[in-house]
Design a protein around this motif. Structure first.
Motif, PDB file in Angstrom:
ATOM      1  N   LEU A 115     -67.243 -34.190 107.998  1.00  0.00           N
ATOM      2  CA  LEU A 115     -66.845 -35.574 107.697  1.00  0.00           C
ATOM      3  C   LEU A 115     -65.804 -35.599 106.588  1.00  0.00           C
ATOM      4  N   MET A 116     -65.996 -34.758 105.580  1.00  0.00           N
ATOM      5  CA  MET A 116     -65.040 -34.681 104.479  1.00  0.00           C
ATOM      6  C   MET A 116     -63.682 -34.189 104.982  1.00  0.00           C
ATOM      7  N   HIS A 117     -63.703 -33.214 105.908  1.00  0.00           N
ATOM      8  CA  HIS A 117     -62.478 -32.694 106.502  1.00  0.00           C
ATOM      9  C   HIS A 117     -61.741 -33.819 107.227  1.00  0.00           C
ATOM     10  N   GLN A 118     -62.474 -34.635 107.965  1.00  0.00           N
ATOM     11  CA  GLN A 118     -61.881 -35.749 108.703  1.00  0.00           C
ATOM     12  C   GLN A 118     -61.285 -36.776 107.749  1.00  0.00           C
ATOM     13  N   LYS A 119     -61.986 -37.036 106.643  1.00  0.00           N
ATOM     14  CA  LYS A 119     -61.495 -38.004 105.659  1.00  0.00           C
ATOM     15  C   LYS A 119     -60.208 -37.516 105.017  1.00  0.00           C
ATOM     16  N   LEU A 120     -60.138 -36.214 104.714  1.00  0.00           N
ATOM     17  CA  LEU A 120     -58.924 -35.646 104.123  1.00  0.00           C
ATOM     18  C   LEU A 120     -57.760 -35.768 105.097  1.00  0.00           C
ATOM     19  N   GLU A 121     -58.021 -35.442 106.358  1.00  0.00           N
ATOM     20  CA  GLU A 121     -56.981 -35.534 107.387  1.00  0.00           C
ATOM     21  C   GLU A 121     -56.472 -36.968 107.524  1.00  0.00           C
ATOM     22  N   ASP A 122     -57.397 -37.913 107.583  1.00  0.00           N
ATOM     23  CA  ASP A 122     -57.014 -39.320 107.750  1.00  0.00           C
ATOM     24  C   ASP A 122     -56.203 -39.816 106.559  1.00  0.00           C
ATOM     25  N   ARG A 123     -56.653 -39.464 105.364  1.00  0.00           N
ATOM     26  CA  ARG A 123     -55.957 -39.914 104.155  1.00  0.00           C
ATOM     27  C   ARG A 123     -54.541 -39.358 104.100  1.00  0.00           C
ATOM     28  N   LEU A 124     -54.439 -38.060 104.325  1.00  0.00           N
ATOM     29  CA  LEU A 124     -53.145 -37.394 104.187  1.00  0.00           C
ATOM     30  C   LEU A 124     -52.177 -37.811 105.282  1.00  0.00           C
ATOM     31  N   LEU A 125     -52.640 -37.744 106.544  1.00  0.00           N
ATOM     32  CA  LEU A 125     -51.746 -38.074 107.653  1.00  0.00           C
ATOM     33  C   LEU A 125     -51.313 -39.536 107.614  1.00  0.00           C
ATOM     34  N   GLY A 126     -52.223 -40.429 107.286  1.00  0.00           N
ATOM     35  CA  GLY A 126     -51.879 -41.847 107.263  1.00  0.00           C
ATOM     36  C   GLY A 126     -50.717 -42.149 106.333  1.00  0.00           C
ATOM     37  N   ARG A 127     -50.684 -41.468 105.198  1.00  0.00           N
ATOM     38  CA  ARG A 127     -49.637 -41.724 104.214  1.00  0.00           C
ATOM     39  C   ARG A 127     -48.387 -40.882 104.457  1.00  0.00           C
ATOM     40  N   VAL A 128     -48.593 -39.641 104.884  1.00  0.00           N
ATOM     41  CA  VAL A 128     -47.451 -38.755 105.138  1.00  0.00           C
ATOM     42  C   VAL A 128     -46.657 -39.220 106.353  1.00  0.00           C
ATOM     43  N   ASN A 129     -47.344 -39.706 107.389  1.00  0.00           N
ATOM     44  CA  ASN A 129     -46.644 -40.172 108.588  1.00  0.00           C
ATOM     45  C   ASN A 129     -45.611 -41.242 108.256  1.00  0.00           C
ATOM     46  N   LYS A 130     -45.929 -42.113 107.309  1.00  0.00           N
ATOM     47  CA  LYS A 130     -44.981 -43.167 106.925  1.00  0.00           C
ATOM     48  C   LYS A 130     -43.730 -42.567 106.283  1.00  0.00           C
ATOM     49  N   LEU A 131     -43.915 -41.517 105.495  1.00  0.00           N
ATOM     50  CA  LEU A 131     -42.770 -40.865 104.848  1.00  0.00           C
ATOM     51  C   LEU A 131     -41.888 -40.160 105.879  1.00  0.00           C
ATOM     52  N   ILE A 132     -42.519 -39.435 106.810  1.00  0.00           N
ATOM     53  CA  ILE A 132     -41.755 -38.723 107.837  1.00  0.00           C
ATOM     54  C   ILE A 132     -41.069 -39.720 108.767  1.00  0.00           C
ATOM     55  N   THR A 133     -41.721 -40.849 109.039  1.00  0.00           N
ATOM     56  CA  THR A 133     -41.113 -41.883 109.887  1.00  0.00           C
ATOM     57  C   THR A 133     -39.847 -42.423 109.239  1.00  0.00           C
ATOM     58  N   LYS A 134     -39.874 -42.588 107.929  1.00  0.00           N
ATOM     59  CA  LYS A 134     -38.690 -43.068 107.213  1.00  0.00           C
ATOM     60  C   LYS A 134     -37.526 -42.092 107.395  1.00  0.00           C
ATOM     61  N   ILE A 135     -37.823 -40.789 107.346  1.00  0.00           N
ATOM     62  CA  ILE A 135     -36.790 -39.779 107.560  1.00  0.00           C
ATOM     63  C   ILE A 135     -36.265 -39.853 109.000  1.00  0.00           C
ATOM     64  N   ALA A 136     -37.188 -40.028 109.951  1.00  0.00           N
ATOM     65  CA  ALA A 136     -36.786 -40.135 111.360  1.00  0.00           C
ATOM     66  C   ALA A 136     -35.893 -41.355 111.576  1.00  0.00           C
ATOM     67  N   GLU A 137     -36.220 -42.463 110.944  1.00  0.00           N
ATOM     68  CA  GLU A 137     -35.403 -43.678 111.079  1.00  0.00           C
ATOM     69  C   GLU A 137     -34.007 -43.460 110.508  1.00  0.00           C
ATOM     70  N   ASP A 138     -33.924 -42.712 109.423  1.00  0.00           N
ATOM     71  CA  ASP A 138     -32.607 -42.369 108.869  1.00  0.00           C
ATOM     72  C   ASP A 138     -31.852 -41.472 109.849  1.00  0.00           C
ATOM     73  N   GLY A 139     -32.595 -40.541 110.497  1.00  0.00           N
ATOM     74  CA  GLY A 139     -31.978 -39.665 111.491  1.00  0.00           C
ATOM     75  C   GLY A 139     -31.451 -40.435 112.685  1.00  0.00           C
ATOM     76  N   ILE A 140     -32.156 -41.481 113.085  1.00  0.00           N
ATOM     77  CA  ILE A 140     -31.717 -42.326 114.203  1.00  0.00           C
ATOM     78  C   ILE A 140     -30.432 -43.063 113.821  1.00  0.00           C
ATOM     79  N   ARG A 141     -30.398 -43.603 112.604  1.00  0.00           N
ATOM     80  CA  ARG A 141     -29.207 -44.333 112.154  1.00  0.00           C
ATOM     81  C   ARG A 141     -27.983 -43.424 112.078  1.00  0.00           C
ATOM     82  N   GLN A 142     -28.230 -42.146 111.796  1.00  0.00           N
ATOM     83  CA  GLN A 142     -27.124 -41.204 111.690  1.00  0.00           C
ATOM     84  C   GLN A 142     -26.792 -40.524 113.020  1.00  0.00           C
ATOM     85  N   GLY A 143     -27.520 -40.872 114.074  1.00  0.00           N
ATOM     86  CA  GLY A 143     -27.248 -40.310 115.389  1.00  0.00           C
ATOM     87  C   GLY A 143     -27.781 -38.904 115.596  1.00  0.00           C
TER      88      GLY A 143
END
Length: 210
Positions: A115-143
Motif C-alpha cells: 500500500l505504501m508503494h502504491q501511495k508513493l507511486e501515486d504521489r510522485l506520478l501525479g505531480r511529475v506527469n504535470k511537469l512532463i506534460t508542460k515539456i511536451a506542450e512546449d515540444g508541440i509548440r516548437q513542432g
C-alpha cells in the motif's frame, strides 16, 4: 528548562532523527523508543504527531517526494533549456541517489508495504506527469512533438516506465534491451515524433540502450 517547540518544528525534528536512525540501524531494527530517547521527548508527544513507526516512514516518503518534485520542477519549468534536454534532465532528477532514498525504496518494495508503494507511486506520478506534460506542450509548440493528447500520452508513458523499470523487476539482458527499445519506440509514437528522435534523450537514462 523544558524547551517548547511549535508543532511543525517538532514534527520535522522527529523526522530528522528517525531518518538518521533508520539509515544507521535499519527500519526494522529501530524502535519508537530509540527515537524517543534520541530526541528526549515523551511518548505522548511522538504519538501526537505520528501514530506509529510506519506513519513516520509515510511522512518521510511525503517529504522526500516534495524534495524530488521541487528539484524536477526547477528544470522542467526552465524555458531557457531546450525541450529534449529539459526532458532528459527532468527525468534524471527523479532518481533517488541518497542513503535515505535507498532505505525508503527498500522498505516500500517489501510485500507487506504494498500500500505504501502504491501511495508513493501515486504521489510522485501525479505531480511529475504535470511537469512532463508542460515539456511536451512546449515540444508541440516548437513542432518537435505532434499529438492532440499530450497529458494522456505522458501519463501512459510514465505509468508504464514506472511499472516496467521498477528496480524490483528483474530481466535478463536480452529482455531488458528489448523492453528499452520498445519503450523508446512507443514513446516516440505516442508523442508524434520522428523515429529515433528520442534515442539521444533516452541514452543517459538507460545504459544498455541500443
Amino acid at each position: 528548562m523544558r524547551i517548547v517547540k511549535d508543532a511543525e518544528e517538532r514534527k520535522n525534528e522527529i523526522l530528522d532523527v528517525a531518518e538518521r536512525l533508520f539509515c544507521a540501524k535499519g527500519f526494522d531494527h529501530t524502535s519508537t523508543n530509540d527515537i524517543l530517547n534520541e530526541i528526549g521527548i515523551a511518548r505522548g508527544t511522538l504519538y501526537y504527531h505520528f501514530k506509529s513507526k510506519e506513519d513516520i516512514l509515510d511522512a518521510m516518503i511525503e517529504r522526500l517526494t516534495n524534495q524530488i518534485v521541487a528539484k524536477a520542477a526547477a528544470i522542467a519549468l526552465d524555458d531557457s533549456i531546450p525541450v529534449l534536454e529539459r526532458l532528459t534532465r527532468t527525468i534524471l532528477s527523479l532518481n533517488v541517489d541518497s542513503e535515505l532514498g535507498d532505505m525508503i525504496m527498500e522498505q516500500v518494495h517489501r510485500p507487506q508495504n504494498a500500500l505504501m508503494h502504491q501511495k508513493l507511486e501515486d504521489r510522485l506520478l501525479g505531480r511529475v506527469n504535470k511537469l512532463i506534460t508542460k515539456i511536451a506542450e512546449d515540444g508541440i509548440r516548437q513542432g518537435i512533438m505532434h499529438t492532440d493528447y499530450p497529458a494522456e500520452a505522458v501519463e501512459m508513458i510514465m505509468t508504464y516506465s514506472y511499472k516496467a523499470f521498477d528496480s524490483i523487476v528483474q530481466y535478463s539482458e536480452e529482455e531488458e534491451i528489448r523492453k528499452i527499445e520498445g519503450f523508446v519506440y512507443h514513446s516516440e509514437r505516442m508523442l508524434g515524433m520522428e523515429r529515433g528522435a528520442l534515442q539521444e534523450v533516452m541514452r543517459p537514462l538507460f545504459k544498455k540502450l541500443c
